[in-house]
Motif scaffolding. Structure first.
Motif, PDB file in Angstrom:
ATOM      1  N   GLN A 184       0.837  -1.199   0.000  1.00  0.00           N
ATOM      2  CA  GLN A 184       0.000   0.000   0.000  1.00  0.00           C
ATOM      3  C   GLN A 184       0.869   1.246   0.000  1.00  0.00           C
ATOM      4  O   GLN A 184       0.554   2.225  -0.677  1.00  0.00           O
ATOM      5  N   ALA A 185       1.969   1.209   0.743  1.00  0.00           N
ATOM      6  CA  ALA A 185       2.861   2.370   0.778  1.00  0.00           C
ATOM      7  C   ALA A 185       3.401   2.678  -0.613  1.00  0.00           C
ATOM      8  O   ALA A 185       3.472   3.845  -1.028  1.00  0.00           O
ATOM      9  N   ARG A 186       3.761   1.627  -1.341  1.00  0.00           N
ATOM     10  CA  ARG A 186       4.292   1.833  -2.694  1.00  0.00           C
ATOM     11  C   ARG A 186       3.234   2.419  -3.612  1.00  0.00           C
ATOM     12  O   ARG A 186       3.492   3.357  -4.372  1.00  0.00           O
ATOM     13  N   ILE A 187       2.018   1.888  -3.531  1.00  0.00           N
ATOM     14  CA  ILE A 187       0.945   2.353  -4.420  1.00  0.00           C
ATOM     15  C   ILE A 187       0.530   3.783  -4.074  1.00  0.00           C
ATOM     16  O   ILE A 187       0.293   4.611  -4.963  1.00  0.00           O
ATOM     17  N   VAL A 188       0.460   4.093  -2.796  1.00  0.00           N
ATOM     18  CA  VAL A 188       0.113   5.455  -2.385  1.00  0.00           C
ATOM     19  C   VAL A 188       1.199   6.433  -2.835  1.00  0.00           C
ATOM     20  O   VAL A 188       0.908   7.545  -3.291  1.00  0.00           O
ATOM     21  N   ARG A 189       2.462   6.025  -2.751  1.00  0.00           N
ATOM     22  CA  ARG A 189       3.557   6.879  -3.221  1.00  0.00           C
ATOM     23  C   ARG A 189       3.445   7.117  -4.718  1.00  0.00           C
ATOM     24  O   ARG A 189       3.614   8.251  -5.197  1.00  0.00           O
ATOM     25  N   GLU A 190       3.131   6.071  -5.468  1.00  0.00           N
ATOM     26  CA  GLU A 190       2.976   6.217  -6.916  1.00  0.00           C
ATOM     27  C   GLU A 190       1.789   7.122  -7.246  1.00  0.00           C
ATOM     28  O   GLU A 190       1.836   7.909  -8.199  1.00  0.00           O
ATOM     29  N   TRP A 258      -2.149   3.079   8.557  1.00  0.00           N
ATOM     30  CA  TRP A 258      -1.854   2.648   7.191  1.00  0.00           C
ATOM     31  C   TRP A 258      -1.313   3.813   6.373  1.00  0.00           C
ATOM     32  O   TRP A 258      -1.578   4.977   6.687  1.00  0.00           O
ATOM     33  N   PRO A 259      -0.558   3.530   5.300  1.00  0.00           N
ATOM     34  CA  PRO A 259       0.004   4.613   4.489  1.00  0.00           C
ATOM     35  C   PRO A 259      -1.085   5.497   3.887  1.00  0.00           C
ATOM     36  O   PRO A 259      -2.075   5.009   3.333  1.00  0.00           O
ATOM     37  N   GLY A 260      -0.893   6.800   4.006  1.00  0.00           N
ATOM     38  CA  GLY A 260      -1.831   7.765   3.445  1.00  0.00           C
ATOM     39  C   GLY A 260      -1.101   9.014   3.015  1.00  0.00           C
ATOM     40  O   GLY A 260       0.140   9.057   2.987  1.00  0.00           O
TER      41      GLY A 260
END
Length: 302
Positions: A184-190, A258-260
């Motif tokens: 999720q962190a990777r996708i949110v960063r992208e 969670w990543p946000g």
């Protein structure tokens, strides 16, 4: 004797973290949770020393009172939220380790961030009846036996068991399999990078075709009245916001464990975005813009 220190004070106050954790999960609002806990302690200290000493388990007494107060708040909140302008989203909580200048002793420091406070979970809780929510949280999250839950909810243990079963079904039906935190962190960063670059194709590729975005405002802050459904509609809204949000800073932050993303203007947080990622696509976005819910996200000026 009245001036003597209360020998049970440390025991009573040690329950505060538990009460904050419980009340936040029940209400989805740290401000409301703080009010409930304050009222719970006010009721404890309204009793005489003899009445307090007659209570076999002060912790259980405090939990029972807090649970009943939360049930009352939830019942009245359903009415308030029906008239709320736009969609109502639970109050997001930051990871305090990411905010070095946060206020010391903040109640958020004492909220344990786990699966029972991620935004997707809290949003499903909002769809439950007050009794379902209280029975489910007390039993399934905090492991209280149904006999004790019944005393708080005011129903039989069998009825509380049915309430928890119904709530469990809602959770199961609403939640998609979630991605791991690292994914999720990777996708949110992208998503952040594509948003900043105004890369429409990349944004669409990161969103589930049936993704939903929900925003809430409050006060002088405008809001989107209804959920935005579909990847293309969301991207259209995001790119439209790019002009409005010119000059802001977008930060990667932990939102409810969670990543946000956090959007700041001149050091002041104006939006907190929580995400639900299923597989390699973003399935839900919750954008909280109501200033009353963002008080923990910007350190006050000293």
């Amino acid at each position: 004797m009245a001036s003597q220190p209360d020998p049970g004070l440390s025991v009573i106050m040690s329950e505060r973290r538990h009460l904050i954790n419980l009340s936040y999960r029940l209400l989805g609002s740290l401000a409301d949770a703080e009010d409930v806990v304050q009222e719970t302690y006010a009721r404890w200290y309204a009793m005489s020393r003899e009445e307090q000493q007659a209570i076999e388990s002060p912790g259980a007494w405090l939990t029972k009172v807090a649970g009943r107060l939360c049930l009352n708040v939830l019942t009245s909140a359903r009415v308030r939220r029906e008239t709320y302008v736009g969609e109502w989203i639970p109050e997001p909580l930051p990871d305090r380790t990411e905010w070095m200048d946060a206020r010391p002793g903040d109640p958020a420091d004492r909220v344990t961030l786990d699966e029972s406070v991620n935004m997707a979970f809290l949003v499903v809780l909002e769809s439950m009846t007050p009794a379902e929510r209280v029975a489910f949280i007390l039993h399934d999250v905090f492991r209280y036996p149904f006999a004790e839950v019944a005393e708080i909810v005011g129903r039989t243990p069998a009825a509380c068991r049915q309430l928890a079963t119904s709530a469990r079904r809602r959770i199961r039906d609403a939640q998609a399999p979630t991605a791991r935190v690292t994914r999720q962190a990777r996708i949110v960063r992208e998503f952040k990078q594509a948003w900043e670059a105004k890369d429409i194709d990349a944004l669409i590729a990161l969103l589930d075709p049936d993704a939903t975005a929900i925003s809430d405002g409050g006060g002088a802050v405008s809001t989107v009245l209804h959920p935005i459904e579909g990847a293309e509609q969301i991207v259209r809204s995001v790119t439209r916001l790019a002009g409005v949000l010119a000059g802001v800073t977008i930060l990667e932050r932990t939102v409810n464990g969670w990543p946000g993303l956090v959007v700041q203007r001149d050091g002041v947080t104006v939006t907190v975005c929580a995400f639900e990622v299923a597989g390699d696509r973003i399935k839900h976005i919750w954008a909280v813009r109501n200033p009353d819910k963002l008080r923990l996200w910007t350190a006050p000026s000293s």
